[in-house]
Each structure stands twice: as C-alpha cells, then as structure tokens.
Design an enzyme around this catalytic site. Structure first.
Site: not given
Ligand code: A2P
Length: 274
Positions: A19, A50, A104, A182
C-alpha cells in the site's frame, strides 16, 4: 486518517507493504502512543506478505523490513496477501516484454512454515492468509507437521458478495473471516469491476437505514459484523470515518439480516485477474 480513526475508537488497522504507506501509518500510530492516547497493545496492526516475497527465506526479512518502516517491534497479524507468487525482486508487479505477469513457483506450505517461524520469533503475534479459497486453506491445514493454522482469511465480503460457503467452512474451522471492501470499494476502474452496481445505492440497505436513522454504509457494516465478519472499511474523510464507527448502538432483526443476505449477487468487485 489513521490518527482520526484512533481518536474515534478504531483499533484494528489493516496495512500492507504494497500500500506504500506503512511509513505514515506507523508514524501515526507512534504519535498516538506518544500522546498517551493509546498503548501499543491497544492497537491491532495487520501486515501482509506481498507476492514477490513468497520464497521461505524471504519471509522473515520482508516482515523485518515492514517492522523497520513502521518502527514497531511486532505486528499483531501477518498474512499471506495472495495465494500466488510473483518473481522475487524490486519490481512488485514484475511483467515480461508482453506485459504478462511473471509468476514464480513456490510451495505455499513452505511459505507458511516461514510464517510460523515469524510467530515463534515474536515478530507476529498471529499469522493468517488472504484471498485463499477452501482448497488453499485445506492445503495449509492438512500440511504434515502444521504448527499453527491460519487464524484468519481476509477476503472480499459485503452484501453483494456474501461468501456463504467460505464463511461456513471458516466457521467450522475457527478461522475468522476479515471482509475487505465492506462498503463496495471506491469503484476505481483500474482495479474494480464496476459492472456490479454501487453497493451503497442499494434500495434495501437505504430503506433499512431509514428505519434506524443510519446510512446504507452503516447498515452494510452492521450486517457484516452481525454475521461474525470483521470489517475494514476505508475512508480518508473524517466525517465518514466517524460514521463508520457508529454501528454498535443498534442491531438488525433476523428478517432484515435475511433480506440483506438475499442481495448477494455472487459477483466480485475485486476480481484480482492477475
Ligand atoms: P472516502 O475515503 O472519500 O470516504 P471500501 O471500504 O469498501 O473499500 O470502500 C471505500 C470507499 O467508500 C471509499 O471510496 C470511501 O471514500 C467510501 N466511503 C467510506 N465510508 C463511507 C460512507 N460512510 N459513506 C459513503 N462512502 C464511504
């Protein structure tokens, strides 16, 4: 984001070498410890091995490198990020002249033994895997001389991809499922299959949210934790970081859980086509 999360009450931090932010994440954790807000033992940091580091002799040095970057003495959980190996070397995504990934050949069981040695050395409190299917989990669990079985398997899991069979298998074997994406991912087309509709626009999640005065995101997270799936929502936005933590003051009824389970489309957002 990590500092706001810790202030909000989050303690589980899901990281990875790949990351490219372990330095900043480690710094945020250490600053919060220095402030007296938390102690190291309050934090649950997950690091990941990784694909280019699967050969057994690379496992411990790779974890040691992560610890050096984090400036921490141990990780709480170290997991094999993916069950396939790439050619070791500086390129994290090694490709040949035709743009094809260079894989690999390694023995996952040998990689696992090196993971076990990291736990024995105290560099990782627990060890687990990620993106493993049942067959790959069984390969580890049936390994002759197995010392520690994987404590967890981190896989995509949310209302549109509920993983009923893998969840049941892991339940039977006492392996915790950690659900990534999620909230249905950031829908970044470079790595997300966006043909599956946006999770948070789902009418059922929104309707149930209305009843509890919660957002679709909160309903999606509550659904997962209520079925025993650990969630690792990602947000860089302070308000949404806090919102995603406000899920412990209500519970979904059995009927609502079934309704949400029925949303499963069996389609991954994160296809990992490599
Ligand atoms: P941001 O970082 O601008 O909040 P996941 O956890 O499934 O990977 O989802 C991440 C995405 O969901 C990111 O684009 C994040 O954007 C957005 N996100 C995180 N929390 C919320 C929320 N409570 N409502 C809407 N979008 C959210």
């Amino acid at each position: 984001a990590v500092k706001i999360a810790i202030d909000t009450g989050y303690r589980h931090i899901d990281g990875a070498f790949v990351y490219y932010n372990e330095h900043e994440v480690g710094q945020a954790i250490r600053e919060k410890i220095a402030e007296g807000k938390i102690k190291r033992e309050d934090i649950f940091y997950c690091g990941k091995l990784w694909n280019t580091c699967h050969p057994p002799e690379l496992v411990r040095p790779t974890l040691e490198k992560t610890l050096k970057i984090l400036q921490l003495d141990y990780v709480d959980l170290y997991i094999i990020e993916l069950p396939m190996a790439f050619k070791p070397g500086d390129a994290l995504y090694p490709k040949d002249e035709n743009g094809k990934f260079i894989y690999h050949e390694t023995d996952l069981c040998a990689t696992w033994e090196a993971m076990e040695a990291c736990k024995d050395a105290g560099l990782a409190k627990s060890i687990g895997v990620s993106n493993f299917n049942r067959r790959q989990l069984e390969m580890i669990m049936n390994k002759p001389g197995l010392k520690y079985k994987p404590v967890s398997n981190q896989v995509e899991c949310h209302p549109y991809f509920t993983q009923p069979k893998l969840l049941e298998f892991c339940r039977q074997h006492d392996i915790v499922i950690v659900g990534y994406s999620p909230l249905g991912t950031s829908r970044d087309e470079s790595w997300v299959n966006v043909s599956s509709p946006p999770l948070l626009k789902d009418p059922v999640l929104n309707a149930i949210g209305k009843k509890y005065n919660k957002t679709a995101a909160q309903i999606a997270l509550r659904f997962s934790i209520q079925r025993g799936v650990v969630v690792i929502p990602k947000s860089f936005n302070p308000q949404r970081i806090r919102e995603n933590f406000q899920i412990f003051d209500f519970s979904l009824t059995e009927k609502e859980m079934k309704e949400i389970e029925a949303l499963n489309k069996n389609v991954r957002y994160v296809e990992l086509l490599m």
